[in-house]
Enzyme design. Sequence first.
Site, PDB file in Angstrom:
ATOM      1  N   ARG A   1       5.646  -5.970  13.230  1.00 52.45           N
ATOM      2  CA  ARG A   1       4.268  -6.096  12.739  1.00 52.45           C
ATOM      3  C   ARG A   1       4.220  -6.961  11.476  1.00 52.45           C
ATOM      4  NH1 ARG A   1       0.088  -2.794  14.306  1.00 52.45           N
ATOM      5  NH2 ARG A   1      -0.742  -2.847  12.202  1.00 52.45           N
TER       6      ARG A   1
ATOM      7  N   ASN B   1      -7.143  -1.157   6.151  1.00 55.51           N
ATOM      8  CA  ASN B   1      -6.110  -2.096   6.603  1.00 55.51           C
ATOM      9  C   ASN B   1      -4.896  -2.069   5.687  1.00 55.51           C
ATOM     10  OD1 ASN B   1      -7.946  -2.725   8.533  1.00 55.51           O
ATOM     11  ND2 ASN B   1      -8.614  -4.635   7.595  1.00 55.51           N
ATOM     12  N   VAL B   2      -3.747  -2.345   6.282  1.00 58.55           N
ATOM     13  CA  VAL B   2      -2.513  -2.384   5.497  1.00 58.55           C
ATOM     14  C   VAL B   2      -2.096  -3.827   5.210  1.00 58.55           C
ATOM     15  CG1 VAL B   2      -1.747  -0.112   6.268  1.00 58.55           C
ATOM     16  CG2 VAL B   2      -1.055  -2.134   7.570  1.00 58.55           C
TER      17      VAL B   2
ATOM     18  N   HIS C   1      -4.913   3.422   3.499  1.00 57.04           N
ATOM     19  CA  HIS C   1      -3.820   3.721   4.434  1.00 57.04           C
ATOM     20  C   HIS C   1      -2.499   3.049   4.061  1.00 57.04           C
ATOM     21  CE1 HIS C   1      -6.992   4.773   7.743  1.00 57.04           C
ATOM     22  NE2 HIS C   1      -6.843   5.724   6.851  1.00 57.04           N
TER      23      HIS C   1
ATOM     24  N   CYS D   1      12.955  11.178  -0.777  1.00 57.04           N
ATOM     25  CA  CYS D   1      12.585  11.438  -2.175  1.00 57.04           C
ATOM     26  C   CYS D   1      11.348  10.655  -2.600  1.00 57.04           C
ATOM     27  CB  CYS D   1      13.755  11.133  -3.115  1.00 57.04           C
ATOM     28  SG  CYS D   1      14.068   9.371  -3.348  1.00 57.04           S
TER      29      CYS D   1
ATOM     30  N   THR E   1     -14.652  -1.427  11.922  1.00 54.14           N
ATOM     31  CA  THR E   1     -13.892  -0.184  12.135  1.00 54.14           C
ATOM     32  C   THR E   1     -14.497   0.588  13.299  1.00 54.14           C
ATOM     33  OG1 THR E   1     -13.232   1.938  11.191  1.00 54.14           O
ATOM     34  CG2 THR E   1     -15.137   0.875  10.188  1.00 54.14           C
ATOM     35  N   SER E   2     -13.608   1.203  14.084  1.00 51.11           N
ATOM     36  CA  SER E   2     -14.072   1.945  15.257  1.00 51.11           C
ATOM     37  C   SER E   2     -14.688   3.283  14.861  1.00 51.11           C
ATOM     38  CB  SER E   2     -12.902   2.171  16.214  1.00 51.11           C
ATOM     39  OG  SER E   2     -11.856   2.822  15.531  1.00 51.11           O
TER      40      SER E   2
ATOM     41  N   ALA F   1     -17.461 -10.167  12.284  1.00 49.08           N
ATOM     42  CA  ALA F   1     -17.602 -10.144  10.820  1.00 49.08           C
ATOM     43  C   ALA F   1     -17.551 -11.545  10.223  1.00 49.08           C
ATOM     44  CB  ALA F   1     -16.503  -9.277  10.214  1.00 49.08           C
TER      45      ALA F   1
HETATM   46  P1  NAD Z   1      -9.584  -0.002  15.269  1.00 45.72           P
HETATM   47  O1  NAD Z   1      -8.595  -0.906  15.944  1.00 45.72           O
HETATM   48  O2  NAD Z   1      -9.694   1.397  15.697  1.00 45.72           O
HETATM   49  O3  NAD Z   1     -11.046  -0.639  15.454  1.00 45.72           O
HETATM   50  C1  NAD Z   1     -11.301  -1.986  15.233  1.00 45.72           C
HETATM   51  C2  NAD Z   1     -12.805  -2.198  15.366  1.00 45.72           C
HETATM   52  O4  NAD Z   1     -13.076  -3.544  15.015  1.00 45.72           O
HETATM   53  C3  NAD Z   1     -13.360  -1.983  16.768  1.00 45.72           C
HETATM   54  O5  NAD Z   1     -14.494  -1.130  16.706  1.00 45.72           O
HETATM   55  C4  NAD Z   1     -13.765  -3.375  17.212  1.00 45.72           C
HETATM   56  O6  NAD Z   1     -14.950  -3.376  18.024  1.00 45.72           O
HETATM   57  C5  NAD Z   1     -14.039  -4.052  15.890  1.00 45.72           C
HETATM   58  N1  NAD Z   1     -13.880  -5.503  15.894  1.00 45.72           N
HETATM   59  C6  NAD Z   1     -13.055  -6.261  16.644  1.00 45.72           C
HETATM   60  N2  NAD Z   1     -13.186  -7.563  16.313  1.00 45.72           N
HETATM   61  C7  NAD Z   1     -14.108  -7.617  15.309  1.00 45.72           C
HETATM   62  C8  NAD Z   1     -14.650  -8.677  14.525  1.00 45.72           C
HETATM   63  N3  NAD Z   1     -14.289  -9.955  14.716  1.00 45.72           N
HETATM   64  N4  NAD Z   1     -15.572  -8.366  13.577  1.00 45.72           N
HETATM   65  C9  NAD Z   1     -15.962  -7.074  13.363  1.00 45.72           C
HETATM   66  N5  NAD Z   1     -15.474  -6.037  14.079  1.00 45.72           N
HETATM   67  C10 NAD Z   1     -14.551  -6.310  15.030  1.00 45.72           C
HETATM   68  O7  NAD Z   1      -9.319  -0.151  13.717  1.00 45.72           O
HETATM   69  P2  NAD Z   1      -9.694   0.820  12.553  1.00 45.72           P
HETATM   70  O8  NAD Z   1     -11.068   1.354  12.740  1.00 45.72           O
HETATM   71  O9  NAD Z   1      -9.346   0.095  11.324  1.00 45.72           O
HETATM   72  O10 NAD Z   1      -8.675   2.015  12.778  1.00 45.72           O
HETATM   73  C11 NAD Z   1      -8.704   3.002  11.882  1.00 45.72           C
HETATM   74  C12 NAD Z   1      -7.344   3.231  11.279  1.00 45.72           C
HETATM   75  O11 NAD Z   1      -6.485   3.884  12.186  1.00 45.72           O
HETATM   76  C13 NAD Z   1      -6.545   2.026  10.931  1.00 45.72           C
HETATM   77  O12 NAD Z   1      -6.914   1.414   9.753  1.00 45.72           O
HETATM   78  C14 NAD Z   1      -5.194   2.572  10.774  1.00 45.72           C
HETATM   79  O13 NAD Z   1      -4.948   3.037   9.487  1.00 45.72           O
HETATM   80  C15 NAD Z   1      -5.187   3.724  11.728  1.00 45.72           C
HETATM   81  N6  NAD Z   1      -4.237   3.380  12.722  1.00 45.72           N
HETATM   82  C16 NAD Z   1      -3.023   2.982  12.281  1.00 45.72           C
HETATM   83  C17 NAD Z   1      -2.068   2.613  13.149  1.00 45.72           C
HETATM   84  C18 NAD Z   1      -0.797   2.088  12.572  1.00 45.72           C
HETATM   85  O14 NAD Z   1      -0.201   1.261  13.132  1.00 45.72           O
HETATM   86  N7  NAD Z   1      -0.409   2.514  11.411  1.00 45.72           N
HETATM   87  C19 NAD Z   1      -2.312   2.683  14.492  1.00 45.72           C
HETATM   88  C20 NAD Z   1      -3.551   3.112  14.949  1.00 45.72           C
HETATM   89  C21 NAD Z   1      -4.529   3.449  14.030  1.00 45.72           C
HETATM   90 ZN    ZN Z   2      15.472   8.725  -1.688  1.00 43.13          ZN
END
Ligand code: NAD
Ligand code: ZN
Length: 264
Positions: free
Chosen positions: A79, A114-115, A130, A141, A207-208, A249
């Site tokens: 990633r 976002n990360v 996150h 630790c 965000t979803s 966006a």
């Molecule tokens: P998501 O992938 O769930 O949703 C993304 C959203 O963006 C969708 O609703 C989609 O319709 C929309 N989208 C797509 N393209 C777009 C654009 N060009 N403009 C505007 N919107 C657009 O992402 P999320 O809502 O950020 O997920 C929530 C959190 O879940 C994440 O931030 C993360 O921390 C966590 N998560 C983490 C992992 C991981 O790898 N660490 C895995 C899964 C979820």
């Molecule tokens: Zn340690």
Amino acid sequence: MLAELSPALIAHVQKAAKLLAAQQRICVLTGAGISAESGIPTFRDKQTGLWENYRAEDLATPNAFARDPELVWSWYQWRRQLVADKTPNPAHVALAQWQQSASNHQQLTLITQNVDDLHEQAGSTVTHLHGNLWRNRCSQCQAPYEDQAQGMSDSNIRFDESLLTCPHCDGYIRPDIVWFGESLPAQAWQTAEDAAAHCDVFISIGTSSLVYPAAGLAQLAKQNGAKIIEINPDPTPNTIVDITLAEKAGVVMPLLMKHMAELS
Ligand code: NAD
Ligand code: ZN
């Protein structure tokens, strides 16, 4: 590009601009969708290459790391490689410009799930709920681990897949990211709650609205009297939205800024 936008969308953007121009405290929450146009897949997108048989939700957990740390570490290294050369898109840039110009009469608090560091690259001050893809820490630790990935998207970063161990306790090094089932960083969450509870307008971008507690921030804002704007080309379960801007966006944000500038 403007010619392709529907009159209904333009009317909604104008309505949002009018609302925003008249308000002081703005809270913006971004999710993976804001980075989609920079080429970073969202979490709901299917994974590609070696990882197509895995779900992100099954790798981003403390249990997955405990069971198979090499697998989870190499997924994050992949990633990191995917994200390393990505740059901010017009949505990140518009938000940064707004935040920088807002300081006199408006206050814009930017919170992200976002990360990646694309908000920072664009020049924003942002609170990460996150964690940060470019930081590591010890899984035992918790000490920060400085060697790897220090230089935020630096081309010198090593993407080795072999596990690293902590110089203090020998625990495995993990990314400094909030996994499913883990608590959010207390200070970041406090900043987000304060901003949501005291804002006049809450804007949810890309965000979803499925992952809590972040998804609850819009509700908190609404309960405290804020208006809610959502920017997302697809529908979400968020039912408390006052103005929906159903477009990417990177298209909506510059347009919104243009209409706000015309009102000032
Ligand atoms: P998501 O992938 O769930 O949703 C993304 C959203 O963006 C969708 O609703 C989609 O319709 C929309 N989208 C797509 N393209 C777009 C654009 N060009 N403009 C505007 N919107 C657009 O992402 P999320 O809502 O950020 O997920 C929530 C959190 O879940 C994440 O931030 C993360 O921390 C966590 N998560 C983490 C992992 C991981 O790898 N660490 C895995 C899964 C979820
Ligand atoms: Zn340690």
